[in-house]
Write a protein that holds these residues in place. Structure first.
Motif, PDB file in Angstrom:
ATOM      1  N   GLN A  53      39.282  26.684  -1.539  1.00 46.18           N
ATOM      2  CA  GLN A  53      38.778  25.436  -0.961  1.00 46.18           C
ATOM      3  C   GLN A  53      39.888  24.381  -0.910  1.00 46.18           C
ATOM      4  OE1 GLN A  53      35.475  24.893   0.318  1.00 46.18           O
ATOM      5  NE2 GLN A  53      36.731  23.274   1.218  1.00 46.18           N
ATOM      6  N   ARG A  54      40.676  24.260  -2.020  1.00 47.64           N
ATOM      7  CA  ARG A  54      41.800  23.298  -2.020  1.00 47.64           C
ATOM      8  C   ARG A  54      42.797  23.625  -0.925  1.00 47.64           C
ATOM      9  NH1 ARG A  54      41.616  23.780  -7.702  1.00 47.64           N
ATOM     10  NH2 ARG A  54      43.286  25.337  -7.596  1.00 47.64           N
ATOM     11  N   LEU A  55      43.082  24.910  -0.777  1.00 46.84           N
ATOM     12  CA  LEU A  55      44.051  25.323   0.239  1.00 46.84           C
ATOM     13  C   LEU A  55      43.565  24.959   1.629  1.00 46.84           C
ATOM     14  CD1 LEU A  55      46.785  26.771   0.516  1.00 46.84           C
ATOM     15  CD2 LEU A  55      45.535  28.939   0.680  1.00 46.84           C
ATOM     16  N   GLU A  56      42.313  25.195   1.902  1.00 41.26           N
ATOM     17  CA  GLU A  56      41.752  24.849   3.218  1.00 41.26           C
ATOM     18  C   GLU A  56      41.746  23.340   3.419  1.00 41.26           C
ATOM     19  OE1 GLU A  56      38.788  28.533   4.297  1.00 41.26           O
ATOM     20  OE2 GLU A  56      37.962  26.887   3.080  1.00 41.26           O
ATOM     21  N   ASP A  57      41.425  22.589   2.354  1.00 43.45           N
ATOM     22  CA  ASP A  57      41.430  21.125   2.475  1.00 43.45           C
ATOM     23  C   ASP A  57      42.840  20.600   2.718  1.00 43.45           C
ATOM     24  OD1 ASP A  57      38.720  21.097   2.053  1.00 43.45           O
ATOM     25  OD2 ASP A  57      38.857  20.562  -0.081  1.00 43.45           O
ATOM     26  N   ASP A  58      43.816  21.173   1.988  1.00 43.96           N
ATOM     27  CA  ASP A  58      45.201  20.718   2.158  1.00 43.96           C
ATOM     28  C   ASP A  58      45.710  21.015   3.564  1.00 43.96           C
ATOM     29  OD1 ASP A  58      45.405  19.703  -0.390  1.00 43.96           O
ATOM     30  OD2 ASP A  58      46.260  21.537  -1.244  1.00 43.96           O
ATOM     31  N   LEU A  59      45.300  22.150   4.106  1.00 39.70           N
ATOM     32  CA  LEU A  59      45.754  22.531   5.444  1.00 39.70           C
ATOM     33  C   LEU A  59      44.852  21.987   6.554  1.00 39.70           C
ATOM     34  CD1 LEU A  59      46.708  26.267   4.754  1.00 39.70           C
ATOM     35  CD2 LEU A  59      48.267  24.358   5.114  1.00 39.70           C
ATOM     36  N   ALA A  60      43.687  21.469   6.147  1.00 39.28           N
ATOM     37  CA  ALA A  60      42.711  20.945   7.116  1.00 39.28           C
ATOM     38  C   ALA A  60      42.345  21.997   8.154  1.00 39.28           C
ATOM     39  CB  ALA A  60      43.254  19.677   7.788  1.00 39.28           C
ATOM     40  N   VAL A  61      42.112  23.213   7.691  1.00 36.61           N
ATOM     41  CA  VAL A  61      41.761  24.298   8.599  1.00 36.61           C
ATOM     42  C   VAL A  61      40.950  25.334   7.819  1.00 36.61           C
ATOM     43  CG1 VAL A  61      43.831  25.660   8.141  1.00 36.61           C
ATOM     44  CG2 VAL A  61      42.669  25.897  10.334  1.00 36.61           C
ATOM     45  N   ARG A  62      39.991  25.977   8.487  1.00 39.20           N
ATOM     46  CA  ARG A  62      39.228  27.045   7.856  1.00 39.20           C
ATOM     47  C   ARG A  62      40.062  28.320   7.868  1.00 39.20           C
ATOM     48  NH1 ARG A  62      34.714  27.514   4.765  1.00 39.20           N
ATOM     49  NH2 ARG A  62      33.522  26.159   6.156  1.00 39.20           N
ATOM     50  N   LEU A  63      40.171  28.953   6.692  1.00 40.03           N
ATOM     51  CA  LEU A  63      40.970  30.177   6.558  1.00 40.03           C
ATOM     52  C   LEU A  63      40.086  31.421   6.479  1.00 40.03           C
ATOM     53  CD1 LEU A  63      43.557  28.928   3.910  1.00 40.03           C
ATOM     54  CD2 LEU A  63      43.931  29.173   6.375  1.00 40.03           C
ATOM     55  N   ARG A  69      27.764  38.649   1.812  1.00 37.48           N
ATOM     56  CA  ARG A  69      28.146  40.050   1.673  1.00 37.48           C
ATOM     57  C   ARG A  69      29.585  40.353   2.091  1.00 37.48           C
ATOM     58  NH1 ARG A  69      22.932  43.604   3.749  1.00 37.48           N
ATOM     59  NH2 ARG A  69      21.424  42.769   2.245  1.00 37.48           N
ATOM     60  N   SER A  70      30.208  39.470   2.853  1.00 37.91           N
ATOM     61  CA  SER A  70      31.537  39.796   3.371  1.00 37.91           C
ATOM     62  C   SER A  70      32.340  38.535   3.631  1.00 37.91           C
ATOM     63  CB  SER A  70      31.419  40.617   4.660  1.00 37.91           C
ATOM     64  OG  SER A  70      30.821  39.825   5.682  1.00 37.91           O
ATOM     65  N   LEU A  71      33.605  38.730   3.908  1.00 32.95           N
ATOM     66  CA  LEU A  71      34.460  37.617   4.339  1.00 32.95           C
ATOM     67  C   LEU A  71      35.297  38.092   5.516  1.00 32.95           C
ATOM     68  CD1 LEU A  71      37.611  38.215   3.273  1.00 32.95           C
ATOM     69  CD2 LEU A  71      36.593  37.585   1.086  1.00 32.95           C
ATOM     70  N   ARG A  72      35.679  37.135   6.339  1.00 34.57           N
ATOM     71  CA  ARG A  72      36.477  37.459   7.519  1.00 34.57           C
ATOM     72  C   ARG A  72      37.519  36.367   7.697  1.00 34.57           C
ATOM     73  NH1 ARG A  72      36.493  35.883  12.713  1.00 34.57           N
ATOM     74  NH2 ARG A  72      34.592  34.618  12.388  1.00 34.57           N
ATOM     75  N   LEU A  73      38.745  36.786   7.953  1.00 37.76           N
ATOM     76  CA  LEU A  73      39.818  35.817   8.178  1.00 37.76           C
ATOM     77  C   LEU A  73      39.677  35.171   9.548  1.00 37.76           C
ATOM     78  CD1 LEU A  73      42.994  37.666   6.817  1.00 37.76           C
ATOM     79  CD2 LEU A  73      41.949  35.606   5.869  1.00 37.76           C
ATOM     80  N   THR A  74      39.900  33.870   9.578  1.00 44.37           N
ATOM     81  CA  THR A  74      40.017  33.202  10.866  1.00 44.37           C
ATOM     82  C   THR A  74      41.402  33.494  11.442  1.00 44.37           C
ATOM     83  OG1 THR A  74      40.948  31.197   9.904  1.00 44.37           O
ATOM     84  CG2 THR A  74      38.531  31.345  10.030  1.00 44.37           C
ATOM     85  N   GLU A  75      41.652  33.036  12.655  1.00 47.86           N
ATOM     86  CA  GLU A  75      42.975  33.243  13.254  1.00 47.86           C
ATOM     87  C   GLU A  75      44.055  32.580  12.406  1.00 47.86           C
ATOM     88  OE1 GLU A  75      45.375  32.471  17.471  1.00 47.86           O
ATOM     89  OE2 GLU A  75      43.319  31.784  17.226  1.00 47.86           O
TER      90      GLU A  75
END
Length: 323
Positions: A53-63, A69-75
């Motif tokens: 969550q910190r990483l996404e907030d620092d980058l201001a982008v969803r990762l 049940r699962s996770l998927r990487l965004t671009e």
């Protein structure tokens, strides 16, 4: 609002990004989920989630797109994962190499010393050292000036004489006194006679060290059959003063006067008869020999090895006779 800059397929990370958070992100993807990453890293699952969550907030982008049940990487997440994998591996390799530098002698060393000393001793000494430690690269600077070790990036200096610790942050290891002896050419002695006492030097032409036409010295006279020795102070006079012993030696061989020099400088010339050691019972202790380096703390293994190697070789050298 902070934004992540993407340039030609490369994510430009803000300087404040936490590398631990980046490593946790990489492990989540590698392990295939938050729970698996938490087990692998021996961290609570909540800590892993907060790091992402910190990483996404620092980058201001969803990762990562998460479901129960699962996770998927965004671009952006896919691009970051590809770069993070290579970058963290490179950082790990670099840290390992830095750690090894303090365990095994390797890397680059930069050392400085007086011209004459380097010319007479250092070539073979450094060559022997590098044969023992083939992963070490050495740059030797021969100079009569007082090099600033820290500002100019030197690891070690060999220095003679007083005033070598003008910078109190440096460390100096004293190797011993470097005795000086009196030398003259047979031509000079044949023309002017050979002084048999220190006081007799007053009537002779001396070749002086440094920029002065007179030089006060303190000489110790050693008496072979007596336990005691005496110290005498005398002022030498001369028309020629120099700042290199090699120039002084050449001038003495040419008959310009009596020179006060380190024995190692004149050993070969005495053997061939070009110079004569006069007043042999006298030593003039004007120079001391030191190894100088920036700090004792966290020294690279190569610096420690060179200090130990030079100490052993110089203290045992027959021409130095360091007392």
């Amino acid at each position: 609002m902070r934004r992540t800059v993407v340039n030609n397929g490369t994510i430009m990370l803000p300087s404040h990004i936490n590398l631990n958070d980046l490593a946790m992100f990489e492990e989540v993807i590698r392990a295939g989920g938050f729970s698996a990453a938490a087990r692998k890293l021996s961290q609570p699952k909540a800590s892993i989630s907060r790091a992402i969550q910190r990483l996404e907030d620092d980058l201001a982008v969803r990762l990562i797109q998460r479901t129960t049940r699962s996770l998927r990487l965004t671009e952006a997440g896919e691009l970051l994962y590809q770069q993070a994998n290579a970058s963290l591996q490179q950082i790990g390799d670099t840290l390992c190499r830095i750690r090894n530098m303090h365990e095994q002698p390797e890397g680059h060393l930069k050392i400085t010393m007086p011209v004459e000393f380097g010319m007479f001793f250092m070539g073979s000494l450094i060559a022997d050292f590098m044969q023992l430690y083939p992963q070490v690269y050495v740059q030797v600077d021969l100079s009569s000036r007082l090099v600033n070790l820290i500002e100019e990036g030197f690891d070690l200096a060999l220095r003679m004489g007083a005033g070598i610790l003008q910078d109190s942050s440096l460390v100096a290891k004293k190797l011993g006194k470097l005795p000086l002896k009196f030398y003259a050419s047979p031509y000079y002695l044949g023309k002017h006679g050979c002084p048999d006492t220190l006081q007799a030097l007053i009537k002779h032409e001396s070749i002086l060290f440094r920029h002065s036409h007179q030089q006060t010295i303190r000489a110790t006279c050693h008496f072979p059959k007596k336990a005691a020795s005496s110290c005498i102070e005398i002022q030498l006079h001369g028309k020629l003063s120099v700042d290199h012993y090699s120039v002084m030696k050449d001038a003495a061989m040419a008959g310009a006067g009596i020179a006060l020099m380190p024995p190692f400088m004149c050993h070969a010339e005495v053997l061939t008869g070009q110079l004569v050691n006069i007043l042999e019972q006298h030593d003039v202790d004007t120079d001391q020999l030191f190894l100088v380096y920036p700090t004792r703390k966290h020294q690279p293994a190569a610096v420690k090895a060179l200090i130990d190697f030079m100490t052993q070789r110089l203290l045992s050298h027959p021409l130095l006779n360091l007392g």
